[in-house]
Design a protein around this motif. Structure first.
Motif, PDB file in Angstrom:
ATOM      1  N   LEU A 108       7.019  67.843  79.295  1.00  0.00           N
ATOM      2  CA  LEU A 108       7.160  69.180  78.710  1.00  0.00           C
ATOM      3  C   LEU A 108       8.622  69.581  78.821  1.00  0.00           C
ATOM      4  O   LEU A 108       9.223  69.454  79.888  1.00  0.00           O
ATOM      5  N   ILE A 109       9.187  70.050  77.730  1.00  0.00           N
ATOM      6  CA  ILE A 109      10.585  70.482  77.768  1.00  0.00           C
ATOM      7  C   ILE A 109      10.669  71.955  77.385  1.00  0.00           C
ATOM      8  O   ILE A 109      10.416  72.319  76.239  1.00  0.00           O
ATOM      9  N   PHE A 110      10.997  72.783  78.348  1.00  0.00           N
ATOM     10  CA  PHE A 110      11.189  74.197  78.073  1.00  0.00           C
ATOM     11  C   PHE A 110      12.665  74.422  77.768  1.00  0.00           C
ATOM     12  O   PHE A 110      13.530  73.991  78.529  1.00  0.00           O
ATOM     13  N   VAL A 111      12.948  75.096  76.661  1.00  0.00           N
ATOM     14  CA  VAL A 111      14.335  75.412  76.352  1.00  0.00           C
ATOM     15  C   VAL A 111      14.516  76.923  76.498  1.00  0.00           C
ATOM     16  O   VAL A 111      13.944  77.699  75.741  1.00  0.00           O
ATOM     17  N   ASP A 112      15.261  77.310  77.511  1.00  0.00           N
ATOM     18  CA  ASP A 112      15.518  78.729  77.740  1.00  0.00           C
ATOM     19  C   ASP A 112      16.662  79.159  76.821  1.00  0.00           C
ATOM     20  O   ASP A 112      17.815  78.812  77.038  1.00  0.00           O
ATOM     21  N   ASP A 113      16.295  79.942  75.810  1.00  0.00           N
ATOM     22  CA  ASP A 113      17.254  80.340  74.779  1.00  0.00           C
ATOM     23  C   ASP A 113      18.024  81.591  75.216  1.00  0.00           C
ATOM     24  O   ASP A 113      17.938  82.634  74.582  1.00  0.00           O
ATOM     25  N   ILE A 142      11.015  78.536  84.869  1.00  0.00           N
ATOM     26  CA  ILE A 142      11.044  77.134  84.410  1.00  0.00           C
ATOM     27  C   ILE A 142      11.347  76.208  85.589  1.00  0.00           C
ATOM     28  O   ILE A 142      10.708  75.177  85.777  1.00  0.00           O
ATOM     29  N   GLN A 143      12.316  76.613  86.410  1.00  0.00           N
ATOM     30  CA  GLN A 143      12.656  75.788  87.587  1.00  0.00           C
ATOM     31  C   GLN A 143      11.450  75.648  88.515  1.00  0.00           C
ATOM     32  O   GLN A 143      11.192  74.577  89.059  1.00  0.00           O
ATOM     33  N   ALA A 144      10.698  76.751  88.652  1.00  0.00           N
ATOM     34  CA  ALA A 144       9.498  76.704  89.501  1.00  0.00           C
ATOM     35  C   ALA A 144       8.489  75.710  88.931  1.00  0.00           C
ATOM     36  O   ALA A 144       7.827  74.986  89.679  1.00  0.00           O
ATOM     37  N   GLN A 145       8.398  75.634  87.596  1.00  0.00           N
ATOM     38  CA  GLN A 145       7.451  74.689  86.979  1.00  0.00           C
ATOM     39  C   GLN A 145       7.877  73.245  87.241  1.00  0.00           C
ATOM     40  O   GLN A 145       7.038  72.386  87.467  1.00  0.00           O
ATOM     41  N   THR A 146       9.204  72.997  87.219  1.00  0.00           N
ATOM     42  CA  THR A 146       9.659  71.620  87.439  1.00  0.00           C
ATOM     43  C   THR A 146       9.365  71.182  88.877  1.00  0.00           C
ATOM     44  O   THR A 146       9.155  70.009  89.147  1.00  0.00           O
ATOM     45  N   ALA A 147       9.347  72.172  89.785  1.00  0.00           N
ATOM     46  CA  ALA A 147       9.022  71.841  91.174  1.00  0.00           C
ATOM     47  C   ALA A 147       7.541  71.507  91.290  1.00  0.00           C
ATOM     48  O   ALA A 147       7.134  70.651  92.087  1.00  0.00           O
ATOM     49  N   GLN A 148       6.746  72.147  90.479  1.00  0.00           N
ATOM     50  CA  GLN A 148       5.296  71.971  90.558  1.00  0.00           C
ATOM     51  C   GLN A 148       4.811  70.750  89.777  1.00  0.00           C
ATOM     52  O   GLN A 148       3.930  70.025  90.219  1.00  0.00           O
ATOM     53  N   TYR A 149       5.386  70.536  88.600  1.00  0.00           N
ATOM     54  CA  TYR A 149       4.957  69.419  87.755  1.00  0.00           C
ATOM     55  C   TYR A 149       6.124  68.463  87.548  1.00  0.00           C
ATOM     56  O   TYR A 149       7.165  68.855  87.028  1.00  0.00           O
ATOM     57  N   GLN A 182       6.519  66.225  85.396  1.00  0.00           N
ATOM     58  CA  GLN A 182       6.804  65.888  83.989  1.00  0.00           C
ATOM     59  C   GLN A 182       7.383  67.052  83.195  1.00  0.00           C
ATOM     60  O   GLN A 182       7.483  66.972  81.974  1.00  0.00           O
ATOM     61  N   VAL A 183       7.781  68.125  83.910  1.00  0.00           N
ATOM     62  CA  VAL A 183       8.380  69.271  83.207  1.00  0.00           C
ATOM     63  C   VAL A 183       9.901  69.219  83.335  1.00  0.00           C
ATOM     64  O   VAL A 183      10.426  68.899  84.394  1.00  0.00           O
ATOM     65  N   ARG A 184      10.583  69.516  82.230  1.00  0.00           N
ATOM     66  CA  ARG A 184      12.044  69.602  82.267  1.00  0.00           C
ATOM     67  C   ARG A 184      12.487  70.906  81.644  1.00  0.00           C
ATOM     68  O   ARG A 184      11.772  71.492  80.855  1.00  0.00           O
ATOM     69  N   GLY A 185      13.678  71.321  81.993  1.00  0.00           N
ATOM     70  CA  GLY A 185      14.185  72.569  81.431  1.00  0.00           C
ATOM     71  C   GLY A 185      15.624  72.426  80.979  1.00  0.00           C
ATOM     72  O   GLY A 185      16.403  71.677  81.558  1.00  0.00           O
ATOM     73  N   VAL A 186      15.957  73.136  79.908  1.00  0.00           N
ATOM     74  CA  VAL A 186      17.338  73.202  79.425  1.00  0.00           C
ATOM     75  C   VAL A 186      17.632  74.677  79.263  1.00  0.00           C
ATOM     76  O   VAL A 186      16.792  75.431  78.785  1.00  0.00           O
ATOM     77  N   ARG A 187      18.821  75.071  79.681  1.00  0.00           N
ATOM     78  CA  ARG A 187      19.169  76.487  79.552  1.00  0.00           C
ATOM     79  C   ARG A 187      20.414  76.644  78.707  1.00  0.00           C
ATOM     80  O   ARG A 187      21.423  75.986  78.947  1.00  0.00           O
ATOM     81  N   PHE A 188      20.339  77.534  77.712  1.00  0.00           N
ATOM     82  CA  PHE A 188      21.494  77.800  76.861  1.00  0.00           C
ATOM     83  C   PHE A 188      22.422  78.800  77.540  1.00  0.00           C
ATOM     84  O   PHE A 188      22.004  79.590  78.373  1.00  0.00           O
ATOM     85  N   SER A 189      23.685  78.777  77.127  1.00  0.00           N
ATOM     86  CA  SER A 189      24.659  79.701  77.706  1.00  0.00           C
ATOM     87  C   SER A 189      24.458  81.120  77.187  1.00  0.00           C
ATOM     88  O   SER A 189      24.929  82.077  77.781  1.00  0.00           O
ATOM     89  N   ARG A 190      23.774  81.249  76.043  1.00  0.00           N
ATOM     90  CA  ARG A 190      23.419  82.565  75.478  1.00  0.00           C
ATOM     91  C   ARG A 190      22.278  82.353  74.498  1.00  0.00           C
ATOM     92  O   ARG A 190      21.834  81.219  74.311  1.00  0.00           O
ATOM     93  N   ASN A 191      21.821  83.427  73.843  1.00  0.00           N
ATOM     94  CA  ASN A 191      20.751  83.303  72.867  1.00  0.00           C
ATOM     95  C   ASN A 191      21.283  82.700  71.568  1.00  0.00           C
ATOM     96  O   ASN A 191      22.128  83.285  70.898  1.00  0.00           O
ATOM     97  N   PHE A 192      20.821  81.491  71.240  1.00  0.00           N
ATOM     98  CA  PHE A 192      21.264  80.833  70.016  1.00  0.00           C
ATOM     99  C   PHE A 192      20.188  80.855  68.942  1.00  0.00           C
ATOM    100  O   PHE A 192      20.397  80.366  67.845  1.00  0.00           O
TER     101      PHE A 192
END
Ligand code: UDP
Ligand code: MG
Length: 323
Positions: free
Chosen positions: A43-48, A58-65, A67-77
């Motif tokens: 699962l890839i969550f993209v924090d826009d 999202i970070q909490a989910q990666t600790a729990q699962y 297979q979860v990954r997260g990407v964070r944008f520098s601002r809303n794109f």
């Protein structure tokens, strides 16, 4: 289609903007569903560029699962950028893009995956109905999709961003250099063997829609300009109509002159000035808009800027250059 079913890894891309309340449910729901059917997935969550606690969630989910990954944008794109970032991150054999507010029913992901196993390369989620909307909004949406359907040659009226794409299709999309990419239309435009899955848009459980009217209008205009030159052709059409009017009016004025009452009609002169003036301004505006779009593309700025990443512990990393 094919004789034996293929197995493969499924990546699920979830663009998220101020969705701290929806993410845990989405992660849990999708993970449980895919684990039940023993489908290898990530699962890839993209924090826009969220302004709430989305990234921490999202970070909490990666600790729990794992297979979860997260990407964070520098601002809303914007959602489009978030989708493309997710596609770039995904390393599955097929990728599903869905909203993280669970308005796209997760059970349908299984249906899409089964179709992919049968050999389809693009599986499109088609809305059964548009749900309850304001009539003005429905009219605006209809006109928008009518223009886009003509431009793409594909019926877009019930199209959504809920799609499964095979690795080939993902790579094709990622290879496109246009910055103003409109995922919903582009993923149909690329072709490949396509299947459709109908789904009922679910009510939003947490928070509210992240689209303001202004954002929607901008979205519609950008995507029409990205996919169609119809507004430019409209200018030519307008020119022809005005020309026909001017021939009629010209003959009429000439006839008046010959008949000896040429001084009449000053109001007509003023009205004509005003009408032609406005038409010219609007046409310049349309041309200007396309020039602005060309300018944006030519600057070749990245679609998005990644500020941070996180991933589950037991995950094998794949390094890649962004954009
Ligand atoms: N979204 C996003 N960036 C934005 C706006 C929305 O990533 O600037 C995401 C949002 O978090 C959600 C999806 O896009 O997962 C659809 O947004 P929303 O539910 O607000 O739209 P609607 O369902 O009303 O069309
Ligand atoms: Mg939604």
């Amino acid at each position: 289609m094919s004789e034996h079913q293929k197995q493969g890894r499924l990546s699920v891309v979830l663009p998220s903007f101020n969705e701290e309340a929806s993410i845990p449910r989405a992660a849990q729901c999708i993970t449980t569903l895919l684990n039940q059917d023993a489908i290898d997935h990530e699962l890839i969550f993209v924090d826009d560029g969220s302004r709430d606690g989305t990234w921490a969630v999202i970070q909490a989910q990666t600790a729990q699962y794992p297979q979860v990954r997260g990407v964070r944008f520098s601002r809303n794109f914007g959602k489009e950028a978030a989708i493309f970032a997710g596609l770039a991150q995904a390393n599955g054999d097929c990728v599903v893009v869905m909203d993280c507010d669970l308005q796209h029913p997760p059970e349908k992901v299984l249906e899409m995956y089964r179709l992919w196993q049968k050999g389809y390369q693009v599986v499109e989620g088609i809305k059964v109905s548009r749900g309850k909307e304001n009539p003005l909004y429905t009219f605006a949406a209809r006109s928008f999709y009518a223009i886009l359907s003509r431009a793409t040659g594909i019926d877009m009226s019930r199209a959504s961003d809920f799609k499964l794409l095979d690795r080939r299709a993902v790579d094709t999309l990622l290879a496109m250099r246009e910055k103003n990419a409109f995922f919903r239309a582009l993923s149909s435009w690329i072709g490949f063997s396509t299947a459709q899955v109908e789904f009922e848009v679910q009510p939003r459980l947490e928070g509210e829609s992240k689209w303001s009217v202004g954002k929607l209008v901008r979205y519609a205009l950008t995507n029409i300009a990205a996919f169609s030159t119809a507004p430019l052709q409209l200018i030519t059409l307008l020119g022809v109509v005005v020309f026909i009017c001017s021939v009629v009016l010209g003959l009429h004025s000439l006839w008046q002159k010959l008949a000896g009452h040429a001084l009449e009609g000053f109001t007509t002169v003023i009205l004509l000035q005003l009408v032609i003036g406005s038409i010219l301004m609007i046409c310049l505006g349309i041309i200007g808009y396309y020039i602005a779009k060309i300018y944006e593309e030519i600057k070749d700025r990245p679609r998005y800027i990644v500020a941070d990443r996180c991933e589950g512990s037991s995950h094998d990393t794949k390094t890649e250059a962004d954009l």
